[in-house]
Design an enzyme around this catalytic site. Structure first.
Site, PDB file in Angstrom:
ATOM      1  N   GLY A  10      17.035 -25.985  39.975  1.00 20.75           N
ATOM      2  CA  GLY A  10      18.480 -25.806  39.787  1.00 20.75           C
ATOM      3  C   GLY A  10      18.853 -24.327  39.792  1.00 20.75           C
ATOM      4  O   GLY A  10      18.020 -23.454  40.066  1.00 20.75           O
ATOM      5  N   ASN A  32      14.141 -33.584  39.883  1.00 23.99           N
ATOM      6  CA  ASN A  32      14.323 -34.796  40.703  1.00 23.99           C
ATOM      7  C   ASN A  32      15.305 -34.547  41.839  1.00 23.99           C
ATOM      8  O   ASN A  32      15.598 -35.441  42.618  1.00 23.99           O
ATOM      9  CB  ASN A  32      14.759 -35.998  39.848  1.00 23.99           C
ATOM     10  CG  ASN A  32      16.155 -35.827  39.284  1.00 23.99           C
ATOM     11  OD1 ASN A  32      16.756 -34.754  39.394  1.00 23.99           O
ATOM     12  ND2 ASN A  32      16.680 -36.868  38.674  1.00 23.99           N
ATOM     13  N   GLY A  36      19.713 -30.256  41.700  1.00 26.82           N
ATOM     14  CA  GLY A  36      18.905 -29.103  42.121  1.00 26.82           C
ATOM     15  C   GLY A  36      18.604 -29.209  43.609  1.00 26.82           C
ATOM     16  O   GLY A  36      18.917 -30.226  44.243  1.00 26.82           O
ATOM     17  N   ALA A 114      17.435 -25.832  26.833  1.00 32.61           N
ATOM     18  CA  ALA A 114      18.661 -25.246  27.376  1.00 32.61           C
ATOM     19  C   ALA A 114      19.823 -26.073  26.848  1.00 32.61           C
ATOM     20  O   ALA A 114      20.151 -27.125  27.377  1.00 32.61           O
ATOM     21  CB  ALA A 114      18.625 -25.275  28.898  1.00 32.61           C
ATOM     22  N   TYR A 145      27.936 -35.232  28.613  1.00 30.79           N
ATOM     23  CA  TYR A 145      27.143 -33.987  28.586  1.00 30.79           C
ATOM     24  C   TYR A 145      27.059 -33.455  27.158  1.00 30.79           C
ATOM     25  O   TYR A 145      25.970 -33.174  26.649  1.00 30.79           O
ATOM     26  CB  TYR A 145      27.822 -32.958  29.490  1.00 30.79           C
ATOM     27  CG  TYR A 145      27.080 -31.648  29.655  1.00 30.79           C
ATOM     28  CD1 TYR A 145      25.828 -31.600  30.257  1.00 30.79           C
ATOM     29  CD2 TYR A 145      27.660 -30.445  29.237  1.00 30.79           C
ATOM     30  CE1 TYR A 145      25.169 -30.389  30.443  1.00 30.79           C
ATOM     31  CE2 TYR A 145      26.997 -29.235  29.429  1.00 30.79           C
ATOM     32  CZ  TYR A 145      25.755 -29.211  30.028  1.00 30.79           C
ATOM     33  OH  TYR A 145      25.116 -28.005  30.205  1.00 30.79           O
ATOM     34  N   THR A 175      27.749 -19.250  32.927  1.00 33.26           N
ATOM     35  CA  THR A 175      26.895 -18.297  33.639  1.00 33.26           C
ATOM     36  C   THR A 175      27.137 -18.465  35.138  1.00 33.26           C
ATOM     37  O   THR A 175      27.401 -19.574  35.595  1.00 33.26           O
ATOM     38  CB  THR A 175      25.421 -18.566  33.280  1.00 33.26           C
ATOM     39  OG1 THR A 175      25.284 -18.450  31.853  1.00 33.26           O
ATOM     40  CG2 THR A 175      24.483 -17.576  33.953  1.00 33.26           C
ATOM     41  N   ARG A 186      32.535 -25.968  39.859  1.00 32.44           N
ATOM     42  CA  ARG A 186      32.837 -25.026  38.781  1.00 32.44           C
ATOM     43  C   ARG A 186      33.716 -23.907  39.293  1.00 32.44           C
ATOM     44  O   ARG A 186      33.855 -23.686  40.496  1.00 32.44           O
ATOM     45  CB  ARG A 186      31.548 -24.500  38.159  1.00 32.44           C
ATOM     46  CG  ARG A 186      30.957 -25.556  37.253  1.00 32.44           C
ATOM     47  CD  ARG A 186      29.817 -25.037  36.456  1.00 32.44           C
ATOM     48  NE  ARG A 186      28.592 -25.055  37.214  1.00 32.44           N
ATOM     49  CZ  ARG A 186      27.395 -24.858  36.678  1.00 32.44           C
ATOM     50  NH1 ARG A 186      27.289 -24.605  35.392  1.00 32.44           N
ATOM     51  NH2 ARG A 186      26.320 -24.886  37.417  1.00 32.44           N
TER      52      ARG A 186
HETATM   53  N1  UDP Z   1      38.981 -24.310  36.782  1.00 31.01           N
HETATM   54  C1  UDP Z   1      40.091 -24.006  37.560  1.00 31.01           C
HETATM   55  N2  UDP Z   1      40.036 -24.253  38.909  1.00 31.01           N
HETATM   56  C2  UDP Z   1      38.933 -24.772  39.522  1.00 31.01           C
HETATM   57  C3  UDP Z   1      37.792 -25.066  38.736  1.00 31.01           C
HETATM   58  C4  UDP Z   1      37.853 -24.833  37.361  1.00 31.01           C
HETATM   59  O1  UDP Z   1      41.112 -23.530  37.050  1.00 31.01           O
HETATM   60  O2  UDP Z   1      38.993 -24.953  40.769  1.00 31.01           O
HETATM   61  C5  UDP Z   1      39.033 -24.029  35.336  1.00 31.01           C
HETATM   62  C6  UDP Z   1      38.666 -25.213  34.452  1.00 31.01           C
HETATM   63  O3  UDP Z   1      39.815 -25.984  34.186  1.00 31.01           O
HETATM   64  C7  UDP Z   1      38.128 -24.514  33.216  1.00 31.01           C
HETATM   65  C8  UDP Z   1      37.521 -23.221  33.751  1.00 31.01           C
HETATM   66  O4  UDP Z   1      38.055 -23.053  35.047  1.00 31.01           O
HETATM   67  O5  UDP Z   1      39.166 -24.190  32.338  1.00 31.01           O
HETATM   68  C9  UDP Z   1      35.997 -23.251  33.838  1.00 31.01           C
HETATM   69  O6  UDP Z   1      35.618 -24.415  34.505  1.00 31.01           O
HETATM   70  P1  UDP Z   1      34.131 -24.759  34.924  1.00 31.01           P
HETATM   71  O7  UDP Z   1      34.172 -26.082  35.607  1.00 31.01           O
HETATM   72  O8  UDP Z   1      33.560 -23.623  35.674  1.00 31.01           O
HETATM   73  O9  UDP Z   1      33.265 -24.864  33.586  1.00 31.01           O
HETATM   74  P2  UDP Z   1      33.590 -25.283  32.063  1.00 31.01           P
HETATM   75  O10 UDP Z   1      33.647 -23.990  31.358  1.00 31.01           O
HETATM   76  O11 UDP Z   1      34.901 -26.017  31.997  1.00 31.01           O
HETATM   77  O12 UDP Z   1      32.450 -26.134  31.700  1.00 31.01           O
END
Ligand code: UDP
Length: 313
Positions: A10, A32, A36, A114, A145, A175, A186
């Site tokens: 990953g 698996n 990743g 982790a 999660y 990160t 993300r």
């Molecule tokens: N987010 C966003 N636009 C995107 C993807 C994520 O505004 O296209 C926002 C999401 O709503 C969150 C933050 O960015 O508030 C971080 O999101 P991510 O999925 O990276 O991780 P999280 O910290 O939520 O686990």
């Protein structure tokens, strides 16, 4: 040391493989490959101290020979991955952690979990310190999660207390860096890909929610220091440099030289439900007990990340 890394193919796992090999350790990478990818470890093929085993760690883990450490990094780790693999996410945090701990006990190896800032849920205490118990919705979209990782922490402490396993718990905050999956949903891959393609950056909600982003090399250094320490309490690892997601979108546009606009979207799906409104680690514990703090500025880290994505888009 001879070290097993679950989730070794990953994003974080593969950087850990590189780091540990560079320090002269022997690495067994297990994955698996549901989230990743062998592309993350392809450059290690043929390395004399590296072995890859394709295996789902929710099933009994067999490893021949001795082990000095087990680093349990296997898990889907992005909100859209939990939506796609809700049961696998619960199973790897629960059953996978149990199997990995059982292996560590059998091999008399040190165990490092982790864990995640998601154990704090949508936090009512800010910044988050390790003694905060969190505010998690068990039945929400992130529950699979959050609760799996909370269970994983409880299981880790139980093996520590009942079986004397030498354990470590890293609570990892957001990160970013090279090898994040382009489509993992993300914010970093989404915004960087959108900026490089000249498409609108999709800010969820009004963009006032905050996050604090840590560059991957800093995080990996923190993990190694924690592994080498004798700290069995959970330790936050992340960068306390907090900003709103809207500010973050502007930063990515500027650093990538993009002319993309910003759009505010309210996805109908679960991506915005229970989205934590604020997040910033209190890293006093890591600073004082590990002598660790992030070194790479957001600008520098984002520059490296944008360059990496540029070659893949
Ligand atoms: N987010 C966003 N636009 C995107 C993807 C994520 O505004 O296209 C926002 C999401 O709503 C969150 C933050 O960015 O508030 C971080 O999101 P991510 O999925 O990276 O991780 P999280 O910290 O939520 O686990």
């Amino acid at each position: 040391m001879r070290i097993l890394i679950t989730g070794g193919a990953g994003f974080l796992g593969s950087h850990l493989c590189d780091y540990l090999l560079a320090r002269g350790h022997e690495v067994i990478c297990m994955d698996n490959l549901i989230t990743g990818s062998t592309a993350n470890i392809a450059h290690l093929a043929g390395h004399e101290r590296f072995l890859f085993i394709k295996h789902d760690v929710t099933n009994y883990i067999f490893v021949e020979g001795h082990l000095d450490a087990v680093l349990h990094f296997a898990s889907p780790a992005s909100p859209i991955d939990y939506l796609e693999y809700p049961i696998q996410t619960l199973k790897v945090g629960a059953l996978g952690t149990h199997k990995a701990l059982g292996l560590a006990k059998d091999k008399k190896a040190r165990f490092l979990l982790a864990s995640t800032s998601e154990v704090y849920g949508d936090p009512l205490v800010h910044p988050q310190r390790e003694d905060y118990w969190g505010n998690v919705n068990p039945i929400g979209p992130r529950g699979v999660y959050d609760e799996a990782k909370r269970f994983a922490e409880a299981m880790t402490m139980a093996y520590h207390r009942a079986h004397g396993v030498d354990t470590r718990i890293a609570r990892i905050f957001n990160t970013y860096g090279p090898r994040m999956r382009l489509n993992d949903g993300r914010v970093v891959p989404n915004f960087v890909a959108q900026a490089l393609r000249g498409e609108p950056l999709t800010v969820f909600g009004d963009g006032s929610q905050t996050r604090s982003f840590c560059y991957v090399s800093d995080l990996i250094e923190g993990i190694y220091r924690l592994l080498e320490s004798n700290v069995t309490e959970p330790v936050n690892l992340g960068n306390p440099d907090e900003m709103s997601i809207l500010e973050f979108a502007h930063k990515i546009i500027a650093l990538s030289g993009s002319r993309s606009p910003i759009v505010f979207v309210q996805p109908e799906d679960a991506r915005v439900r229970d989205d934590p409104k604020v997040r910033r680690p209190d890293i006093t514990r890591a600073r004082t007990l590990l002598g660790w703090q992030p070194q790479v500025s957001l600008e520098e880290g984002l520059r490296r990340t944008i360059e990496w994505f540029r070659t893949r888009i």
